[in-house]
Design a protein around this motif. Structure first.
Motif, PDB file in Angstrom:
ATOM      1  N   ILE A 269      -3.038  -6.146 -27.395  1.00  0.00           N
ATOM      2  CA  ILE A 269      -2.561  -6.492 -26.051  1.00  0.00           C
ATOM      3  C   ILE A 269      -3.756  -6.823 -25.170  1.00  0.00           C
ATOM      4  O   ILE A 269      -4.698  -6.034 -25.055  1.00  0.00           O
ATOM      5  CB  ILE A 269      -1.750  -5.335 -25.441  1.00  0.00           C
ATOM      6  CG1 ILE A 269      -0.561  -4.987 -26.339  1.00  0.00           C
ATOM      7  CG2 ILE A 269      -1.251  -5.717 -24.052  1.00  0.00           C
ATOM      8  CD1 ILE A 269       0.200  -3.751 -25.889  1.00  0.00           C
ATOM      9  N   ALA A 270      -3.715  -8.000 -24.529  1.00  0.00           N
ATOM     10  CA  ALA A 270      -4.847  -8.433 -23.702  1.00  0.00           C
ATOM     11  C   ALA A 270      -4.348  -9.236 -22.510  1.00  0.00           C
ATOM     12  O   ALA A 270      -3.270  -9.845 -22.547  1.00  0.00           O
ATOM     13  CB  ALA A 270      -5.819  -9.272 -24.537  1.00  0.00           C
ATOM     14  N   ASP A 271      -5.166  -9.236 -21.450  1.00  0.00           N
ATOM     15  CA  ASP A 271      -4.855 -10.048 -20.275  1.00  0.00           C
ATOM     16  C   ASP A 271      -4.697 -11.513 -20.688  1.00  0.00           C
ATOM     17  O   ASP A 271      -5.479 -12.028 -21.498  1.00  0.00           O
ATOM     18  CB  ASP A 271      -5.970  -9.950 -19.239  1.00  0.00           C
ATOM     19  CG  ASP A 271      -6.170  -8.527 -18.735  1.00  0.00           C
ATOM     20  OD1 ASP A 271      -5.393  -7.647 -19.144  1.00  0.00           O
ATOM     21  OD2 ASP A 271      -7.113  -8.309 -17.952  1.00  0.00           O
ATOM     22  N   THR A 287      -2.450  -7.259 -16.684  1.00  0.00           N
ATOM     23  CA  THR A 287      -3.331  -6.095 -16.820  1.00  0.00           C
ATOM     24  C   THR A 287      -2.843  -5.242 -17.977  1.00  0.00           C
ATOM     25  O   THR A 287      -1.656  -5.257 -18.319  1.00  0.00           O
ATOM     26  CB  THR A 287      -3.333  -5.236 -15.542  1.00  0.00           C
ATOM     27  OG1 THR A 287      -2.013  -4.722 -15.312  1.00  0.00           O
ATOM     28  CG2 THR A 287      -3.780  -6.040 -14.330  1.00  0.00           C
ATOM     29  N   VAL A 288      -3.768  -4.487 -18.575  1.00  0.00           N
ATOM     30  CA  VAL A 288      -3.383  -3.538 -19.620  1.00  0.00           C
ATOM     31  C   VAL A 288      -4.329  -2.344 -19.566  1.00  0.00           C
ATOM     32  O   VAL A 288      -5.545  -2.500 -19.473  1.00  0.00           O
ATOM     33  CB  VAL A 288      -3.393  -4.189 -21.018  1.00  0.00           C
ATOM     34  CG1 VAL A 288      -4.755  -4.799 -21.346  1.00  0.00           C
ATOM     35  CG2 VAL A 288      -2.994  -3.182 -22.083  1.00  0.00           C
ATOM     36  N   THR A 289      -3.755  -1.159 -19.578  1.00  0.00           N
ATOM     37  CA  THR A 289      -4.516   0.087 -19.616  1.00  0.00           C
ATOM     38  C   THR A 289      -3.989   0.917 -20.774  1.00  0.00           C
ATOM     39  O   THR A 289      -2.775   1.125 -20.891  1.00  0.00           O
ATOM     40  CB  THR A 289      -4.366   0.874 -18.302  1.00  0.00           C
ATOM     41  OG1 THR A 289      -4.753   0.038 -17.207  1.00  0.00           O
ATOM     42  CG2 THR A 289      -5.243   2.112 -18.316  1.00  0.00           C
ATOM     43  N   PHE A 302      -0.002   1.011 -20.330  1.00  0.00           N
ATOM     44  CA  PHE A 302       0.602   0.548 -19.086  1.00  0.00           C
ATOM     45  C   PHE A 302       0.241  -0.928 -18.960  1.00  0.00           C
ATOM     46  O   PHE A 302      -0.942  -1.270 -18.843  1.00  0.00           O
ATOM     47  CB  PHE A 302       0.086   1.345 -17.889  1.00  0.00           C
ATOM     48  CG  PHE A 302       0.638   2.737 -17.811  1.00  0.00           C
ATOM     49  CD1 PHE A 302       1.746   3.019 -17.028  1.00  0.00           C
ATOM     50  CD2 PHE A 302       0.053   3.770 -18.536  1.00  0.00           C
ATOM     51  CE1 PHE A 302       2.261   4.311 -16.964  1.00  0.00           C
ATOM     52  CE2 PHE A 302       0.555   5.061 -18.476  1.00  0.00           C
ATOM     53  CZ  PHE A 302       1.667   5.334 -17.689  1.00  0.00           C
ATOM     54  N   VAL A 303       1.253  -1.784 -19.009  1.00  0.00           N
ATOM     55  CA  VAL A 303       1.027  -3.228 -19.048  1.00  0.00           C
ATOM     56  C   VAL A 303       1.600  -3.856 -17.783  1.00  0.00           C
ATOM     57  O   VAL A 303       2.797  -3.708 -17.491  1.00  0.00           O
ATOM     58  CB  VAL A 303       1.678  -3.859 -20.300  1.00  0.00           C
ATOM     59  CG1 VAL A 303       1.370  -5.354 -20.357  1.00  0.00           C
ATOM     60  CG2 VAL A 303       1.183  -3.163 -21.563  1.00  0.00           C
ATOM     61  N   GLY A 304       0.742  -4.557 -17.037  1.00  0.00           N
ATOM     62  CA  GLY A 304       1.196  -5.308 -15.867  1.00  0.00           C
ATOM     63  C   GLY A 304       1.649  -6.692 -16.288  1.00  0.00           C
ATOM     64  O   GLY A 304       0.876  -7.453 -16.879  1.00  0.00           O
TER      65      GLY A 304
END
Length: 466
Positions: A269-271, A287-289, A302-304
């Motif tokens: 998972i990446a921006d 975003t991804v955290t 947590f994915v924006g």
């Protein structure tokens, strides 16, 4: 030369009586011709015309292909029909035909007598040409010689196989007998509960007409909830009318989605990742955290996301889902699939203000060899961000209560279990309701999990400093 000689001949050639007889015959002939031709002109001027709408029902394609504006049918006498407009729509694997026709007949008040009978709603009229024979019921009488046509924009919702959704593109036309009856102008596609089916919202321009104040597409009155069938060349839409008079009202809605995935998916998972369904873009990762869990093979993310939503007033729709907290979002990219509940709407970040806090953690009854692996400087990272750093480690033997041979009670050190106190610097989010770490509120007595690379520790919060 004498005009009349002694024998009664006119100019010596024609007998007077014979001449009078010829003149009489000619006069009768001229009068008869005048009566015949003058009577037809009078009869023609006595005819009147009116227009009707005829419902011809469903007809086979080969017959519909023969119909054209300008086709005429004469019953003989004073009645004649001319086709002036044709409207086609799909129905039950055939074509429904509605026509406008001009009728000629004897006047009858404000209408006419056609085929020896007055025009009435529901009356059936026949049309026979050299190429086809059909009949239809009268649905409207009077007004102009064309149907009250209009191109109406609608939105249809349907559930279709992925292969069909992939074929749907703006510009697709639905044609019947070489006539375009509908044109696709926009398509939005969404996942549907991990199945091979897709939910599609299709914006279409329909060729419609008005009858008795109601907008119609064939036999279908255009009202929300009605079903419209559109057989394109590569697929068929059996869609429920969602909107009439307006197209897809697209919006971009930011949400924060939480999910727990395997470590391989978390790493992918990446921006900037684009989520598509059957070739149609549905979302973009902004975003991804990533956080560790108690399972080394699983990560909490947590994915924006910026979702391609459809607006219904104040409500935003993502496929079948109303975009609000707690509802589940599903996306699919080229390298992974992600599903999880919406935690926030209108923002891409977790709640609260970023800050660093000194937090003291304690673990009890840790095996000595494990306690010895925890060192100052160990970190947990999320991408390029350090979310936890060990700044100090204190290890002491765990204590046990032992009973001596004499019955005395003694507090002694455990031979191989240790109590470990960690001083850490954690990246937290400060909110009005407290301090949050890795998406959860922490306070004294809470349990946190740290992935320190070579070891994962689960510890209790002793204190939270500044």
């Amino acid at each position: 030369m004498q005009v009349l000689d002694d024998e009664g001949n006119l100019f010596g050639f024609v007998n007077v009586i014979d001449a009078l007889a010829v003149v009489l015959v000619l006069a009768v002939a001229v009068a008869g011709a005048a009566l015949v031709f003058g009577g037809n002109d009078q009869l023609e001027s006595d005819l009147a015309t009116t227009n009707v709408t005829l419902d011809l029902g469903t007809q086979p394609d080969y017959l519909v292909a023969e119909m054209n504006e300008g086709d005429t049918y004469s019953l003989g006498g004073n009645s004649e029909l001319t086709v002036t407009d044709i409207h086609l729509s799909p129905q039950d694997d055939q074509t429904h035909v509605t026509i406008r026709a001009e009728l000629q007949g004897q006047p009858n008040d404000d209408s006419i007598i056609y085929a020896d009978a007055p025009l009435r709603f529901g009356r059936t009229l026949d049309i026979t040409t050299s190429r086809y024979e059909v009949s239809g019921e009268i649905r409207a009488i009077g007004d102009g010689n064309s149907l009250d046509r209009e191109t109406t924009t609608v939105v249809l919702q349907d559930t279709v196989p992925t292969t069909d959704a992939r074929e749907m593109t703006a510009g697709d036309e639905v044609q019947l007998a070489r006539r375009t009856v509908a044109t696709v102008t926009d398509v939005a596609a969404y996942a549907r509960n991990n199945s091979t089916q897709r939910t599609v919202y299709v914006e279409v321009e329909l060729e419609t007409y008005t009858q008795q104040g109601e907008r119609r597409f064939g036999t279908t009155q255009l009202r929300r909830g009605q079903t419209v069938t559109l057989p394109a060349s590569e697929y068929t839409i059996d869609g429920r009318l969602e909107r009439i008079g307006d197209g897809l009202d697209r919006k971009e809605t930011d949400v924060l989605v939480e999910s727990t995935v395997d470590v391989e998916t978390a790493a992918r998972i990446a921006d900037g990742d684009l989520a598509t369904i059957a070739g149609h873009e549905t979302a973009e990762v902004q975003t991804v955290t990533t956080y560790a869990t108690g399972d080394p093979d699983r990560k909490r993310v947590f994915v924006g996301l910026s979702l391609q939503t459809l607006s219904y007033g104040q409500r935003q729709q993502f496929g079948d889902m109303h975009v609000q907290r707690g509802n589940t979002v599903e996306i699919s990219t080229e390298s992974y699939e992600l599903s999880g509940p919406v935690r926030r709407v209108g923002t891409l970040e977790e709640r609260g203000t970023l800050a660093n806090r000194t937090v003291t953690l304690r673990m009890t009854d840790v095996r000595e060899e494990m306690a010895d692996t925890i060192e100052t400087g160990m970190t947990e990272r999320s991408g390029d961000t350090t979310v936890a750093r060990v700044t100090d480690v204190a290890v002491e033997p765990a204590v046990i209560i032992a009973t001596g041979d004499s019955g005395s009670v003694n507090v002694v050190n455990h031979p191989f279990l240790r109590d470990v106190t960690l001083t850490t610097e954690l990246q937290v989010r400060e909110t009005t309701s407290g301090v949050r770490f890795k998406g959860d509120t922490i306070r004294q007595g809470s349990t946190v999990v740290l992935d320190l690379g070579t070891i994962t520790v689960r510890a209790e919060v002793v204190s939270i400093g500044g």
